[in-house]
Motif scaffolding. Sequence first.
Motif, PDB file in Angstrom:
ATOM      1  N   THR A 319       9.830 -10.817   1.017  1.00  0.00           N
ATOM      2  CA  THR A 319       8.897 -11.974   1.291  1.00  0.00           C
ATOM      3  C   THR A 319       9.272 -13.357   0.590  1.00  0.00           C
ATOM      4  OG1 THR A 319       7.294 -10.654   2.123  1.00  0.00           O
ATOM      5  CG2 THR A 319       6.760 -13.050   2.202  1.00  0.00           C
ATOM      6  N   GLY A 395       2.726  -7.778   5.003  1.00  0.00           N
ATOM      7  CA  GLY A 395       2.996  -6.907   3.986  1.00  0.00           C
ATOM      8  C   GLY A 395       2.213  -5.504   4.114  1.00  0.00           C
ATOM      9  N   GLU A 396       1.319  -5.589   5.003  1.00  0.00           N
ATOM     10  CA  GLU A 396       0.338  -4.353   5.162  1.00  0.00           C
ATOM     11  C   GLU A 396      -0.535  -4.672   6.561  1.00  0.00           C
ATOM     12  OE1 GLU A 396      -2.630  -3.941   2.097  1.00  0.00           O
ATOM     13  OE2 GLU A 396      -1.829  -5.615   1.268  1.00  0.00           O
ATOM     14  N   PRO A 397      -1.133  -3.705   6.976  1.00  0.00           N
ATOM     15  CA  PRO A 397      -2.022  -4.174   8.178  1.00  0.00           C
ATOM     16  C   PRO A 397      -3.274  -4.636   7.380  1.00  0.00           C
ATOM     17  CG  PRO A 397      -1.410  -1.705   8.359  1.00  0.00           C
ATOM     18  CD  PRO A 397      -1.142  -2.280   6.835  1.00  0.00           C
ATOM     19  N   ASP A 419      -0.298 -13.192  11.600  1.00  0.00           N
ATOM     20  CA  ASP A 419      -0.072 -11.955  10.676  1.00  0.00           C
ATOM     21  C   ASP A 419       1.404 -11.589  11.248  1.00  0.00           C
ATOM     22  OD1 ASP A 419      -0.092  -9.307  10.011  1.00  0.00           O
ATOM     23  OD2 ASP A 419      -1.468  -8.580  11.208  1.00  0.00           O
ATOM     24  N   THR A 420       2.347 -11.503  10.138  1.00  0.00           N
ATOM     25  CA  THR A 420       3.770 -11.347  10.433  1.00  0.00           C
ATOM     26  C   THR A 420       3.821 -10.004  10.181  1.00  0.00           C
ATOM     27  OG1 THR A 420       4.295 -12.067   8.304  1.00  0.00           O
ATOM     28  CG2 THR A 420       4.004 -13.685   9.891  1.00  0.00           C
ATOM     29  N   GLN A 423      10.017  -6.445   8.024  1.00  0.00           N
ATOM     30  CA  GLN A 423      10.451  -5.517   6.802  1.00  0.00           C
ATOM     31  C   GLN A 423      11.726  -6.126   6.096  1.00  0.00           C
ATOM     32  OE1 GLN A 423      11.701  -2.214   9.554  1.00  0.00           O
ATOM     33  NE2 GLN A 423       9.941  -1.238   8.951  1.00  0.00           N
ATOM     34  N   THR A 424      12.077  -5.347   4.898  1.00  0.00           N
ATOM     35  CA  THR A 424      13.030  -5.831   3.933  1.00  0.00           C
ATOM     36  C   THR A 424      14.328  -6.012   4.784  1.00  0.00           C
ATOM     37  OG1 THR A 424      12.184  -4.866   2.248  1.00  0.00           O
ATOM     38  CG2 THR A 424      14.429  -5.414   2.051  1.00  0.00           C
ATOM     39  N   GLU A 425      14.361  -4.678   5.637  1.00  0.00           N
ATOM     40  CA  GLU A 425      15.693  -4.571   6.584  1.00  0.00           C
ATOM     41  C   GLU A 425      15.679  -5.563   7.670  1.00  0.00           C
ATOM     42  OE1 GLU A 425      13.276  -2.311   5.895  1.00  0.00           O
ATOM     43  OE2 GLU A 425      14.010  -0.395   5.295  1.00  0.00           O
ATOM     44  N   ASP A 507       7.630   2.577  11.421  1.00  0.00           N
ATOM     45  CA  ASP A 507       5.962   2.583  11.620  1.00  0.00           C
ATOM     46  C   ASP A 507       5.511   3.107  12.839  1.00  0.00           C
ATOM     47  OD1 ASP A 507       6.668   0.717   9.247  1.00  0.00           O
ATOM     48  OD2 ASP A 507       4.885  -0.688  10.092  1.00  0.00           O
ATOM     49  N   MET A 519      -0.414  -2.405  14.509  1.00  0.00           N
ATOM     50  CA  MET A 519       0.446  -1.582  13.448  1.00  0.00           C
ATOM     51  C   MET A 519      -0.585  -0.606  12.825  1.00  0.00           C
ATOM     52  SD  MET A 519       2.969  -2.854  13.726  1.00  0.00           S
ATOM     53  CE  MET A 519       3.135  -4.584  14.682  1.00  0.00           C
ATOM     54  N   ARG A 522       2.920   3.617   8.063  1.00  0.00           N
ATOM     55  CA  ARG A 522       4.407   4.326   8.347  1.00  0.00           C
ATOM     56  C   ARG A 522       4.168   5.651   8.697  1.00  0.00           C
ATOM     57  NH1 ARG A 522       8.647   1.173   6.972  1.00  0.00           N
ATOM     58  NH2 ARG A 522       9.542   3.355   6.473  1.00  0.00           N
ATOM     59  N   LYS A 528       2.092   1.853   0.819  1.00  0.00           N
ATOM     60  CA  LYS A 528       1.991   0.442   0.676  1.00  0.00           C
ATOM     61  C   LYS A 528       0.992   0.216  -0.286  1.00  0.00           C
ATOM     62  CE  LYS A 528       4.898  -2.216   2.916  1.00  0.00           C
ATOM     63  NZ  LYS A 528       5.344  -3.446   2.496  1.00  0.00           N
ATOM     64  N   ARG A 533       6.095  -1.972  -1.421  1.00  0.00           N
ATOM     65  CA  ARG A 533       6.402  -0.798  -0.849  1.00  0.00           C
ATOM     66  C   ARG A 533       7.118   0.104  -1.796  1.00  0.00           C
ATOM     67  NH1 ARG A 533      10.841  -1.423   3.988  1.00  0.00           N
ATOM     68  NH2 ARG A 533      11.866   0.600   3.823  1.00  0.00           N
TER      69      ARG A 533
HETATM   70  O1  PRX Z   1       4.713  -0.593   7.421  1.00  0.00           O
HETATM   71  C1  PRX Z   1       5.039  -2.065   7.383  1.00  0.00           C
HETATM   72  C2  PRX Z   1       4.447  -2.828   6.607  1.00  0.00           C
HETATM   73  O2  PRX Z   1       5.525  -2.942   5.676  1.00  0.00           O
HETATM   74  C3  PRX Z   1       6.656  -2.289   5.795  1.00  0.00           C
HETATM   75  C4  PRX Z   1       7.922  -3.256   5.106  1.00  0.00           C
HETATM   76  O3  PRX Z   1       7.833  -3.327   3.917  1.00  0.00           O
HETATM   77  P1  PRX Z   1       8.832  -4.112   3.077  1.00  0.00           P
HETATM   78  O4  PRX Z   1      10.172  -3.718   3.422  1.00  0.00           O
HETATM   79  O5  PRX Z   1       8.348  -3.887   1.527  1.00  0.00           O
HETATM   80  O6  PRX Z   1       8.359  -5.620   3.667  1.00  0.00           O
HETATM   81  C5  PRX Z   1       7.051  -6.150   3.517  1.00  0.00           C
HETATM   82  C6  PRX Z   1       7.044  -7.636   3.829  1.00  0.00           C
HETATM   83  C7  PRX Z   1       7.884  -7.862   5.182  1.00  0.00           C
HETATM   84  C8  PRX Z   1       6.665  -2.124   7.191  1.00  0.00           C
HETATM   85  O7  PRX Z   1       7.426  -1.225   7.647  1.00  0.00           O
HETATM   86  N1  PRX Z   1       4.409  -4.188   6.987  1.00  0.00           N
HETATM   87  C9  PRX Z   1       4.653  -5.376   6.708  1.00  0.00           C
HETATM   88  N2  PRX Z   1       4.256  -6.438   7.152  1.00  0.00           N
HETATM   89  C10 PRX Z   1       2.982  -5.724   8.012  1.00  0.00           C
HETATM   90  C11 PRX Z   1       2.955  -4.513   7.995  1.00  0.00           C
HETATM   91  N3  PRX Z   1       2.248  -3.492   8.325  1.00  0.00           N
HETATM   92  C12 PRX Z   1       1.008  -4.089   9.109  1.00  0.00           C
HETATM   93  N4  PRX Z   1       1.066  -5.632   9.252  1.00  0.00           N
HETATM   94  C13 PRX Z   1       2.076  -6.290   8.730  1.00  0.00           C
HETATM   95  N5  PRX Z   1       1.987  -7.796   9.065  1.00  0.00           N
END
Ligand code: PRX
Length: 641
Positions: A319, A395-397, A419-420, A423-425, A507, A519, A522, A528, A533
């Motif tokens: 992010t 980043g999380e729900p 609410d976005t 993932q890193t990927e 997810d 969402m 995982r 998280k 992560r």
């Molecule tokens: O489980 C999902 C959760 O964060 C994971 C990705 O983590 P990371 O690569 O560190 O990136 C975080 C920032 C984009 C996902 O597989 N996640 C991310 N955003 C959300 C989320 N879970 C629920 N709602 C979200 N908005």
Amino acid sequence: MDASNLPKLEIKNAYLHNQKAYKPTASFVKKANVKQWNAFREKANKDPLAYWEKAAKDLFWYMPWQKVFDDSEKPFYKWFVDGKTNIVANCLDRHIGTEVENKTAIIWESDSGLKRKLTYKQLFYEVNKLANGLKQLRIGKGDRVAIYLQNIPEAAIAMLACAKIGAIHSVTYAGFAASALRKRIDDEGAKILITSDVGYRRDKELDMKHIVDEALQGNRTVQNVIVVQHGKKPVNMKKNRDVFYEALVQPQPKYCDTEMMDAEDPLFILFNSGTVERPKATVHVHGGYAVGVNQSFKLAFDIKDTDVFWSTADPGWITGHSYTIYAPLMAGITTIMYEGVPDFPRPDKIWRLINKYGVTILYTAPTFIRALMAQGDKWVKPELLKSLRLLGSVGEPINPEAWKWYYTKVGRKKCPIIDTWWQTETGSFMIAPQPTMPLKPGSATMAMPGIEAAVVDKKGRKMPVNKSGFLVIKKPWPSMMRTIWGEPQRFKELYFEPIPGYYFTGDLAVRDKDGYLWMQGRTDDVLKIAGHRIGTAEIEAAVTAHKSVAEAAVIGKPHKIKGESAKAFVVLKDGFSPDEKLEKDIKKTIRKQLGPIAVTDEIEFVKGLPKTRSGKVMRRLLKDHEAGKPLKNTTGLTERH
Ligand code: PRX
């Protein structure tokens, strides 16, 4: 913190009792860039390649692409084939000579009270000077540069300077400890490391240079360490290796050519935790990444030229890369960087800063929202929030209760909550609302235009409404990761083999009757913790580094503020017996091995761990045990010491 203030954390089944939609205000819709979000999405989805090509044309290219998309070597997809660009040409060069050059690019403040502002022109010069400094240290195209900095302007300058000359940056979050940093540097084979003497967080001064020195013991690839002098004390510099940032940069010319990069040339490596101990080195490229990040930012956040954008994310996470630094600069708006946590020394620090700098968009994580909520409403003064027009979560729900608080107290029922989910990927948003669509508290809504997401079973069949399944992305998109550095086979196995034909997100999600996605966390052993992560396997390796530990298994537990916390089940070696001191000592080892973010909240000493016949620890049973369910076949687990 008063426990009665703690927000409820009911995320998993939020979709069952939260069907009410919140409509945007008429005045927001009137000013919105895209008013007909449904029609916009439909058009994009009808012809995604045309959509992405149009998005790419929003950016500067030295040479246009010959082909938008190439899938001849699945899943190693290519975008904007033979196109030449550089993300820095888009973040900086193209603004110079326009009215943007005198605009503030970065506003920085730190917990310790330090402040700095840089216009686009100043940032351009700073980046050029460091780029020339890097060249002087014989860094060029394709070389890896490790960055270990807190959220200070030099982190952005360093990333941009690397990109400018075609070097590949790899930022490690400054909350990671020496051995975690070492693993990352060794894996990528970095030639140079950029760090600072110290960093600030709350009232603590972190000795970052010391951590770097420890991480580099025995390292053979890093030739130089560039040290930003952030604190006031003398710094221990290693002769012939360490150089002060200021001494390197000060004599350099303020112009530097931007390297013309192929669209598919790597821009950065970013490590992220998975299900095995070794973190994965995600690779992103100059072309498609820039297109995806720029487009998603402008669309989901309804970006205007006058926006002052504050993402509280650290550059050590995706992010921070995509939306604290690259997206706002491509858009030519002002971005805020804050070193530390903006609830210090008082919980209203964040609101005061929003008022001070006229922040229009706040983008933060549910953990921080819940922490602020728990401090009580008295800190959230509406007169400090007038400039805000849109809010983001990542980043999380986000649990509906926190969503509603954010919407009502911070957004004053005027700001859409974006609410976005990504993932890193994925590099950029995959699932996020368009700001003019009706919102449901706790749902990230629908896939972004041009992205096709689905909830499926193991065989890739669509799940019925309100039934949980695997979240997949059905078609490639420009900002997707290209590979795992040095491990193309692992890339294929992890993301494209679990459900053939689709990108596997790891997810779980639910689709409701209106097509909104919810969402559910995982499917694997990735935690998280406060939105960070971290894989259970990585924590387990840190626990077992303690001399007393024979075996360990780590699980995630719901946590009122952090969303999730880690709990370790530990089997001790013969001759050791559990006590408080040992528990503390093991926690210290985790901190030393991995860093403070990974320290387990709880340790339970057990005689044995439940395992499959092949010897794999059954974490599911540990979770059941934790939830108080009666278990069979849990040899030793319930037999405490
Ligand atoms: O489980 C999902 C959760 O964060 C994971 C990705 O983590 P990371 O690569 O560190 O990136 C975080 C920032 C984009 C996902 O597989 N996640 C991310 N955003 C959300 C989320 N879970 C629920 N709602 C979200 N908005």
